[in-house]
Design an enzyme around this catalytic site. Structure first.
Site, PDB file in Angstrom:
ATOM      1  N   GLU A   1       0.829  -1.217   0.000  1.00 53.01           N
ATOM      2  CA  GLU A   1       0.000   0.000   0.000  1.00 53.01           C
ATOM      3  C   GLU A   1       0.861   1.264   0.000  1.00 53.01           C
ATOM      4  O   GLU A   1       0.529   2.256  -0.641  1.00 53.01           O
ATOM      5  CB  GLU A   1      -0.921  -0.014   1.231  1.00 53.01           C
ATOM      6  CG  GLU A   1      -1.842   1.184   1.349  1.00 53.01           C
ATOM      7  CD  GLU A   1      -2.842   1.296   0.207  1.00 53.01           C
ATOM      8  OE1 GLU A   1      -3.638   0.364   0.022  1.00 53.01           O
ATOM      9  OE2 GLU A   1      -2.829   2.327  -0.510  1.00 53.01           O
TER      10      GLU A   1
ATOM     11  N   GLY B   1      12.893  16.860   3.797  1.00 50.32           N
ATOM     12  CA  GLY B   1      12.930  15.405   3.618  1.00 50.32           C
ATOM     13  C   GLY B   1      11.931  14.872   2.606  1.00 50.32           C
ATOM     14  O   GLY B   1      11.698  13.666   2.539  1.00 50.32           O
TER      15      GLY B   1
ATOM     16  N   LYS C   1       5.108   5.444 -10.062  1.00 48.76           N
ATOM     17  CA  LYS C   1       3.831   5.327  -9.351  1.00 48.76           C
ATOM     18  C   LYS C   1       2.663   5.124 -10.323  1.00 48.76           C
ATOM     19  O   LYS C   1       1.750   4.345 -10.034  1.00 48.76           O
ATOM     20  CB  LYS C   1       3.622   6.562  -8.475  1.00 48.76           C
ATOM     21  CG  LYS C   1       4.623   6.613  -7.304  1.00 48.76           C
ATOM     22  CD  LYS C   1       4.611   7.960  -6.599  1.00 48.76           C
ATOM     23  CE  LYS C   1       5.592   8.001  -5.433  1.00 48.76           C
ATOM     24  NZ  LYS C   1       5.818   9.362  -4.925  1.00 48.76           N
TER      25      LYS C   1
ATOM     26  N   GLY D   1       6.449  10.490   4.410  1.00 47.13           N
ATOM     27  CA  GLY D   1       6.527  10.792   5.844  1.00 47.13           C
ATOM     28  C   GLY D   1       6.754   9.536   6.655  1.00 47.13           C
ATOM     29  O   GLY D   1       6.317   8.452   6.285  1.00 47.13           O
TER      30      GLY D   1
HETATM   31  N1  HSE Z   1      10.231  11.996  -3.213  1.00 49.73           N
HETATM   32  C1  HSE Z   1       8.878  11.536  -3.121  1.00 49.73           C
HETATM   33  C2  HSE Z   1       7.953  12.736  -3.255  1.00 49.73           C
HETATM   34  C3  HSE Z   1       8.670  10.803  -1.813  1.00 49.73           C
HETATM   35  O1  HSE Z   1       8.443  13.875  -3.272  1.00 49.73           O
HETATM   36  O2  HSE Z   1       6.750  12.555  -3.396  1.00 49.73           O
HETATM   37  C4  HSE Z   1       7.615   9.748  -1.813  1.00 49.73           C
HETATM   38  O3  HSE Z   1       7.745   8.779  -2.819  1.00 49.73           O
END
Ligand code: HSE
Length: 346
Positions: free
Chosen positions: A154, A211, A229, A326
């Site tokens: 998920e 981050g 994705k 996160g």
């Molecule tokens: N680097 C990705 C983003 C993190 O900025 O969405 C999650 O895959």
């Protein structure tokens, strides 16, 4: 009986899951009859521990917080150290492998081989790595079926925001004709900040500091992260094979402050849109900046948030908005896979 977990990797996401299990064990047991213990961790940089009777979560998290390693975790009569990822997967008494290793998204390794070893050893896998799902979904799903084990992922798209189980369960019976979304938080954050007047370079630096960005932010700003994705969405949610080479891709690096100001003057907003659309038995997919009218559900999604719209033949368009990354959010994505494995309905 408590599920026994072996964590392959103990970085931010693995620690996020451990913190949730530590903080919520009482509530999870009371409300869902769910219990899990971590029996093993194998991390290429931090070291490895295996105790068939379970590791103490508070101690684990404390030693990693204080030393960055697992070495100072105290000895017990049953504790073993130094097992590599494959020995941990094959030889521990875990029933489920939590695959959160540092994995190269372009090859999907070592996570793909970790999955194969786990399935062949009769162990379930839950993971948040995108690579194995985007590159080897059919092969791995078939292997899991053959060995009668479960595979949950998920968190591979939009972390804990439900983008995989929701369409597969709650929208079952619909044909999903199109999936479109904002699937990269870094790009959406940069575009939001540029609209507020920040420069591209400063906004990217801020995304790195917070981050959101990948280790190499090219994966974000050139659209590769969103591409993986949307490949997952096509294969898993739309049920149509799509490989990464079939997706056209353009990132946000060519958008100028003038483009952004121009869109604002037109009551529009640039968003990096990932799209997969069924056309004559095939799926046509793209990653590209699009200038959306402010009335579009995706135009109001700001900052590091992600969103996805499923265009369903029966239910109409359904949009889900939420975090795309996160520590706790992705830790939760692993937890929901574990809860569903325990329920026998992944
Ligand atoms: N680097 C990705 C983003 C993190 O900025 O969405 C999650 O895959």
């Amino acid at each position: 009986m408590a599920h026994k977990l072996a964590l392959i990797g103990f970085g931010v996401v693995g620690q996020g899951l451990a913190e949730i299990l530590l903080q919520k064990s009482g509530e999870l047991a009371r409300q869902y009859g769910f219990a899990a213990e971590i029996v093993a961790i194998s991390d290429i940089a931090k070291g490895s521990l295996y105790d068939p009777n379970g590791l103490d979560l508070a101690t684990l998290l404390a030693v990693v917080r204080e030393t960055g390693k697992l070495d100072s975790y105290p000895d017990t009569p049953t504790l073993r150290r130094g097992w590599d990822s494959f020995q941990t997967i094959r030889e521990t008494n875990a029933d489920t492998v939590v695959e959160v290793s540092f994995t190269d998204v372009q090859t999907g390794q070592p996570a793909i081989d970790h999955c194969k070893a786990a399935f062949a050893s009769g162990k379930n896998v839950v993971m948040s790595n995108k690579g194995p799902v985007a590159l080897a979904y059919r092969e791995l799903a078939e292997l899991a079926r053959k060995h009668n084990v479960q595979w949950g992922f998920e968190g591979s798209v939009m972390s804990g925001t439900p983008t995989i189980r929701l369409p597969l369960t709650c929208l079952a019976g619909n044909e999903i004709r199109e999936v479109k979304g904002i699937l990269n938080g870094t790009c959406n954050f940069i575009l939001t900040k540029m609209e507020e007047g920040m420069s591209y370079a400063d906004a990217l630096r801020e995304a790195q500091r917070l981050g959101y960005a990948e280790a190499d932010p090219t994966a974000d700003v050139e659209g590769y992260d969103a591409l993986y994705k949307i490949v997952i969405m096509a294969n898993v949610v739309m049920g149509v094979p799509l490989s990464r080479d079939e997706v056209s891709r353009q990132g946000i690096t060519q958008l100028t402050p003038a483009d952004i100001a121009q869109a604002k003057a037109e009551n529009k907003r640039w968003k990096l849109i990932a799209r997969a659309k069924k056309e004559g038995g095939k799926v046509v997919a793209s990653i590209a900046p699009e200038k959306l009218p402010l009335s579009d559900a995706l135009a109001g999604v700001m900052g590091a948030n992600n969103a996805i719209t499923f265009d369903c033949d029966l239910a109409g368009p359904i949009t889900v908005v939420g975090a795309g990354a996160g520590k706790t959010e992705t830790g939760f994505a692993l937890l929901i896979d574990l809860i569903n494995i325990a329920r026998g309905q992944i």
